[in-house]
Design an enzyme around this catalytic site. Structure first.
Site, PDB file in Angstrom:
ATOM      1  N   CYS A 148       9.083  48.061  58.969  1.00 18.06           N
ATOM      2  CA  CYS A 148       7.734  47.711  58.523  1.00 18.06           C
ATOM      3  C   CYS A 148       7.678  47.952  57.022  1.00 18.06           C
ATOM      4  O   CYS A 148       7.712  49.104  56.567  1.00 18.06           O
ATOM      5  CB  CYS A 148       6.670  48.544  59.228  1.00 18.06           C
ATOM      6  SG  CYS A 148       5.001  48.226  58.586  1.00 18.06           S
ATOM      7  N   MET A 180       2.983  40.866  56.031  1.00 15.11           N
ATOM      8  CA  MET A 180       3.869  41.981  56.319  1.00 15.11           C
ATOM      9  C   MET A 180       4.739  42.245  55.087  1.00 15.11           C
ATOM     10  O   MET A 180       5.196  41.313  54.431  1.00 15.11           O
ATOM     11  CB  MET A 180       4.762  41.662  57.517  1.00 15.11           C
ATOM     12  CG  MET A 180       3.992  41.238  58.768  1.00 15.11           C
ATOM     13  SD  MET A 180       3.495  39.500  58.743  1.00 15.11           S
ATOM     14  CE  MET A 180       5.021  38.714  59.236  1.00 15.11           C
TER      15      MET A 180
END
Length: 399
Positions: free
Chosen positions: A104, A320
């Site tokens: 992430c 993201m």
């Protein structure tokens, strides 16, 4: 019938970039969850509140979106020239599944700050004032991230005036360097081909859709880029236009599954369902005016291209961090669909429009022996502790 009491586990709830997650030190987890496996997954699922058929995660720390259904486990690094090992778990919302297949990028911005505050970084390496350089080993993909964490008076500085579209309030800027970001599926740091098919643009056959031009890249996170116009979009869409359309969601999942197969990430289409976090699917278009989800007007002249990306089956509300690395990397390489949407030619940075606003990411690319290599991708995020103490889970979760 007696019921076991809840247990308390030290944890910190943090925002990193446009995501939120529950952070743990490895040694604070119950013994059975300190190793990868079913016990760890069961614990994290219960912490976040999954699986939840209502898709709200009311009985957990999750927020009912892919951006808020995340967990992080950190430990002092045993690797030379690294301070901390960072393991990321993307928790499915409606399924009993934790995906460990990728990083992430947004929560990467919070790793350095947590590591310093949690005593995982040698105090001799942390300045009283200035920027602490935290060397992070991203264990999911076997890559190095360098975080430049601001320090004031011996403490991590979280407040500031850095603004990030997709985050309501300003905070302190955290600069991130993703070194050699071509994804490493083995997690051993050895690297892999940035373009697994050997092509900058492929002809991707998708049953029921047709043949799409696609750039499939391993950088930051495996990502499949397609042209917005080729699938009936313009690139200015916001979440409701996609997430409220079951046919659109099915289309993107079909593209994702067949792209994953073509990239060699799976060996059978059915396996895509067990690999929800990767690859990502994004669609690109040349610059255009639009109004972001906050009401902010984004002008075509302020950006190089438009990008919309899917995360865990839904259109992401912003972008993201790992996909931003893929965007910056692909934009730096002439001939990719991302590069062409941005106008083509060589470039070292790109500013793109996403549903919440804009983001700039830089990348340094060079061709070596006929293969493209990106030495690093650079971007800025922010991070903040939202709550710290202990998270509670029913005792019967831990075997």
């Amino acid at each position: 019938m007696p019921h076991p009491p809840q247990i308390k586990i030290p944890a910190t709830y943090m925002r990193g970039g446009t995501s939120k997650g529950v952070f743990f030190r490895l040694q604070d987890l119950p013994a059975s969850a300190q190793q990868a496996g079913g016990a760890r997954d069961a614990l994290l699922l219960r912490v976040i509140g999954s699986p939840d058929p209502y898709a709200k995660q009311i009985d957990g720390m999750g927020g009912g979106t892919s951006s808020t259904s995340k967990t992080v486990i950190l430990d002092k690094s045993s690797r030379a020239d690294h301070d901390v090992d960072y393991l990321f778990g993307q928790v499915a919302i409606d399924k009993a599944f934790v995906d460990w297949s990728g990083n992430c990028g947004n929560l990467s911005a919070a790793v350095g700050a947590f590591a310093i505050s949690a005593g995982l970084v040698d105090p001799a390496r942390v300045p009283h004032d200035g920027a602490a350089v935290v060397r992070i080993w991203q264990a999911n993909i076997g890559k190095t991230i360098i975080a430049h964490v601001p320090m004031t008076g011996g403490e991590v500085q979280e407040t500031g005036d850095f603004e990030l579209d997709g985050v309501t309030f300003p905070a302190a800027e955290v600069k991130l360097e993703f070194l050699d970001p071509a994804a490493d599926e083995d997690g051993d740091g050895a690297g892999s081909s940035m373009f697994p098919t050997g092509q900058l643009v492929d002809e991707l056959e998708v049953p029921g859709v047709g043949t799409l031009k696609a750039t499939m890249i391993n950088a930051g996170i495996p990502t499949i880029f397609v042209d917005a116009a080729a699938i009936g979009y313009v690139g200015t869409e916001l979440q409701d236009a996609i997430n409220g359309d079951p046919a659109a969601l099915a289309l993107f999942e079909l593209i994702r599954a067949h792209g994953a197969l073509r990239m060699g990430l799976i060996t059978d289409i059915a396996q895509a369902a067990t690999r929800q976090h990767t690859p990502k699917v994004a669609f690109v278009a040349p610059p255009a005016d639009y109004v972001a989800s906050s009401g902010k007007e984004v002008r075509a002249g302020e950006i190089d291209l438009l990008v919309r990306a899917m995360s865990m089956g839904k259109l992401h509300h912003a972008m993201m961090g790992t996909a931003a690395v893929a965007i910056g990397t692909a934009a730096a390489i002439p001939g990719t669909l991302v590069n062409l949407a941005a106008g083509g030619g060589a470039r070292q940075s790109v500013r793109f429009g996403h549903p919440s606003g804009t983001l700039m990411v830089g990348a340094e690319a060079a061709q070596e022996g006929g293969e493209w290599r990106v030495t690093k991708a650079i971007m800025s995020r922010s991070a903040r502790v939202l709550m710290e103490g202990a998270v509670r889970v029913p005792g019967n979760v831990i075997a």
